[in-house]
Design a protein around this motif. Structure first.
Motif, PDB file in Angstrom:
ATOM      1  N   THR A  19      54.104 117.924  -0.984  1.00  0.00           N
ATOM      2  CA  THR A  19      53.964 118.813   0.165  1.00  0.00           C
ATOM      3  C   THR A  19      54.627 118.212   1.404  1.00  0.00           C
ATOM      4  O   THR A  19      55.289 118.903   2.171  1.00  0.00           O
ATOM      5  CB  THR A  19      52.471 119.106   0.420  1.00  0.00           C
ATOM      6  OG1 THR A  19      51.906 119.632  -0.783  1.00  0.00           O
ATOM      7  CG2 THR A  19      52.289 120.123   1.539  1.00  0.00           C
ATOM      8  N   ASP A  67      55.208 125.907  -2.811  1.00  0.00           N
ATOM      9  CA  ASP A  67      54.325 124.777  -3.128  1.00  0.00           C
ATOM     10  C   ASP A  67      53.403 125.183  -4.284  1.00  0.00           C
ATOM     11  O   ASP A  67      53.182 126.377  -4.512  1.00  0.00           O
ATOM     12  CB  ASP A  67      53.494 124.423  -1.880  1.00  0.00           C
ATOM     13  CG  ASP A  67      52.917 123.006  -1.956  1.00  0.00           C
ATOM     14  OD1 ASP A  67      53.118 122.313  -2.970  1.00  0.00           O
ATOM     15  OD2 ASP A  67      52.256 122.591  -0.975  1.00  0.00           O
ATOM     16  N   GLU A  68      52.854 124.226  -4.995  1.00  0.00           N
ATOM     17  CA  GLU A  68      51.919 124.481  -6.103  1.00  0.00           C
ATOM     18  C   GLU A  68      52.511 125.481  -7.113  1.00  0.00           C
ATOM     19  O   GLU A  68      51.837 126.412  -7.560  1.00  0.00           O
ATOM     20  CB  GLU A  68      50.581 125.015  -5.565  1.00  0.00           C
ATOM     21  CG  GLU A  68      49.942 124.161  -4.466  1.00  0.00           C
ATOM     22  CD  GLU A  68      49.158 122.960  -4.989  1.00  0.00           C
ATOM     23  OE1 GLU A  68      49.100 122.775  -6.222  1.00  0.00           O
ATOM     24  OE2 GLU A  68      48.622 122.217  -4.159  1.00  0.00           O
ATOM     25  N   GLY A 111      45.373 120.463  -3.237  1.00  0.00           N
ATOM     26  CA  GLY A 111      46.364 120.138  -2.214  1.00  0.00           C
ATOM     27  C   GLY A 111      45.825 119.360  -1.029  1.00  0.00           C
ATOM     28  O   GLY A 111      46.595 118.847  -0.232  1.00  0.00           O
TER      29      GLY A 111
END
Ligand code: ATP
Ligand code: MG
Length: 603
Positions: A38, A191-192, A521
């Protein structure tokens, strides 16, 4: 002005730098927890902007609203203020799609349950409405045909008639619409990525079709949404696309002590695949502990004690003869994680009993309460009269209306189109059961453009009982300018962010309680991972574990949220995951609850 050396790329390691600056059309970063994925994504955005890319051409997709808020904040800090980010899109798939589509009326929980109940009756089914809704959602997201096809079609038809959009349709409709002429997808970052579902995968493809770069980062070992139809093979699918993919692997873990990482690795290596590599960057820390109590309740008490110890609750230390912590932690540095909200409820009570400030993040329970759902349904219908399921739910939940009356009101309101209070009075004025409903409609109709707080205040003032749920709703309403904005945010689950931002729960001030899913996260100096008991983690439903490997990944996600201090707790019979922990973990048994416990008021 002299520039300090705080450029977006400063401090990145070689692989992170490679990923942040790569100019390839598709870049995949696949790496373990805490390796700076991240951070690298944020650095990449800042770098693009510094290179002269307009923020309006950049879209970053995050998994949660909270992650979006934090990302934006980090970028502001890096680039020196909000104005440097003007036009930048950062958000979840849902919020980005909503922005693309403009005005839509979202289906709320009460109306959804209403529609599900109708379908259950029409199709002679037996499951509960919630279960059916989950099945419908899974079917829509999997994009496969199956036994539910007819029901899904009937469900979609109903939504259309009522002018409603559910969260899944939000994505499907955005997909149909395509990226349009908007420039915002020149640089797309996700992200993810390991947890996107097939519809989201298609959205990414669609948005990235004309982009200069697609940057997808994730960790397959942290895929925890298989139950919701996430696609375990999305990285492979990305590689199978027609554009070449540059893959970058990050190895160095910057988040956790070697002790935490040993524990994480021991657990995840029980899943198939090569042994995981997690290189620690931090120096040696404290041993990880597993504390087993006799009951869920004494586990909660043990957690409260541990937090008091960590936060330097000195009197307690003297009284209980406990060890001094390595250092004193602020409440805000501590998180308690558990598999379900239900488990968190009991822990919350234990913390509150000991006056430990805490906040339960994620979707709030009060939104599930009938009086809250009812009033939200009432206002949804007032905002959009076609939303008859919401009207039905409101009549039932708030006025205890019998079924036949609900039916006839819904039918007639459906034929009216626009709501006019005179029409309503002419049609329903003779019905004594509907008198107070009519009064309510009459008093709200002219004020729907007012602030939601004012409307809800008016509602609450007229209730014989001001429940805690309604009070919380009032608290939330204060943050919104318009009613539709508020209704939408509650459905999208954005309300928690407002509470966090409001300062009441502040940055430093409260222990965060959240589910393992919600903790994704995030990172905390100290983590207490609760509920390592048989039945809880892996979670059993009807005595069975649905997907053991996914439950293990969930445990892995929880462990790897910890930076310095990690305590695992359980009660009664141990979770099978306890046996997977490495020998270095300190096992502590607290079989007998402390006597003080029995006198607590909720016992
Ligand atoms: P997760 O898989 O859990 O989402 P992640 O790979 O996204 O983890 P980050 O949250 O980006 O990891 O980073 C984890 C921590 O490591 C953060 O505190 C971050 O600031 C720090 N970190 C990352 N890279 C570096 C670096 N090069 N130097 C110093 N600290 C770093
Ligand atoms: Mg991350």
């Amino acid at each position: 002005k002299r520039r300090l050396s705080t450029g977006p790329l400063d401090g990145l390691n070689a692989e992170q730098l490679e990923a942040a600056t790569a100019t390839d059309p598709v870049i995949a970063v696949i790496a373990g927890p805490g390796t700076g994925k991240t951070k690298t994504l944020v650095a990449r955005i800042a770098h693009l902007i510094e290179q002269g890319v307009s923020p309006a051409n950049i879209t970053a997709v995050t998994f949660t609203n909270q992650a979006a808020t934090e990302m934006r904040q980090r970028l502001e800090d890096m680039l020196g203020g909000k104005s440097a980010l003007r036009g930048l899109t950062v958000g979840t798939f849902h919020s980005i799609c909503l922005k693309l589509l403009g005005k839509v009326q979202l289906l709320n929980d009460a109306a959804a349950a209403e529609i599900a109940a109708q379908l259950i009756q029409e199709y002679g089914r037996k499951e509960r409405p919630k279960k059916l809704l989950q099945a419908i959602s899974a079917a829509k997201n999997s994009r496969k045909t199956g036994e539910l096809d007819d029901i899904v079609a009937a469900y979609d038809q109903k939504l259309q008639v009522y002018g409603l959009t559910d969260l899944d349709d939000l994505l499907l409709r955005a997909l149909q619409k395509g990226p349009g002429r908007s420039a915002r997808f020149t640089h797309l970052l996700v992200d993810e990525f390991q947890d996107i579902n097939p519809v989201q995968f298609d959205l990414v493809q669609c948005w990235a079709a004309n982009s200069q770069s697609l940057f997808a980062i994730g960790d397959p070992d942290q895929a925890i949404y298989g139950f919701r139809g996430a696609d375990a093979h999305c990285f492979e699918r990305l590689s199978a696309g027609d554009r070449p993919v540059r893959t970058v692997v990050l190895r160095q873990n910057y988040r956790s002590t070697p002790q935490v990482l040993d524990c994480a690795r021991a657990v995840i290596d029980h899943n198939p695949g090569e042994p995981r590599l997690l290189l620690p960057h931090l120096p040696e820390g404290e041993p990880v502990e597993y504390v087993q109590s006799a009951t869920d309740f004494s586990e909660g008490v043990a957690i409260a004690k541990e937090i008091a110890r960590l936060s330097g609750g000195v009197d307690m230390l003297a009284a209980q003869d406990m060890e001094q912590p390595e250092r004193v932690y602020a409440f805000g540095e501590i998180a308690v994680l558990a598999r379900t909200h239900h488990q968190l409820d009991l822990i919350e009570q234990c913390l509150r009993h000991d006056d430990i400030p805490c906040i339960v993040t994620g979707r709030e329970n009060y939104l599930e309460q009938p009086e809250v759902q009812g009033v939200l349904a009432l206002f949804s219908w007032l905002c959009q009269p076609a939303d008859r399921p919401a009207l039905g739910a409101a009549l039932r939940m708030l006025w205890n209306c019998p079924e036949d009356l609900v039916q006839s009101v819904c039918r007639q309101c459906g034929e009216m189109g626009e709501l006019e209070i005179e029409d309503l009075q002419r049609t329903f004025g003779q019905q004594p059961l509907l008198a107070s409903w009519l009064t309510a409609v009459e008093s709200y109709l002219p004020h729907l453009k007012d602030k939601p707080l004012k409307l809800l205040q008016q509602w609450t003032d007229n209730q014989p009982e001001q429940t805690a749920g309604l009070q919380k709703l009032l608290g939330a309403a204060a943050f919104y300018k318009t009613l539709p904005e508020m209704l939408q945010a509650l459905i999208l689950g954005q309300e928690g962010d407002l509470r966090r931002r409001s300062g009441k729960v502040g940055s430093g001030g409260a222990v965060q309680l959240m589910t393992l899913h919600g903790a994704k996260g995030l990172e905390f100096a100290a983590v207490i991972l609760a509920g390592l008991s048989k039945g809880n983690l892996p979670l059993e439903r009807g005595g069975e574990v649905d997907d053991l490997e996914e439950e293990r990944r969930l445990f892995y996600v929880g462990i790897t949220r910890a930076k310095e201090h990690l305590m695992l707790t359980g009660a009664d019979k141990s979770s099978l995951f306890v046996a997977e922990l490495p020998a270095e973990v300190r096992m502590i048994q607290r079989r007998r609850p402390a006597p003080r416990v029995q006198q607590l008021r909720f016992f």
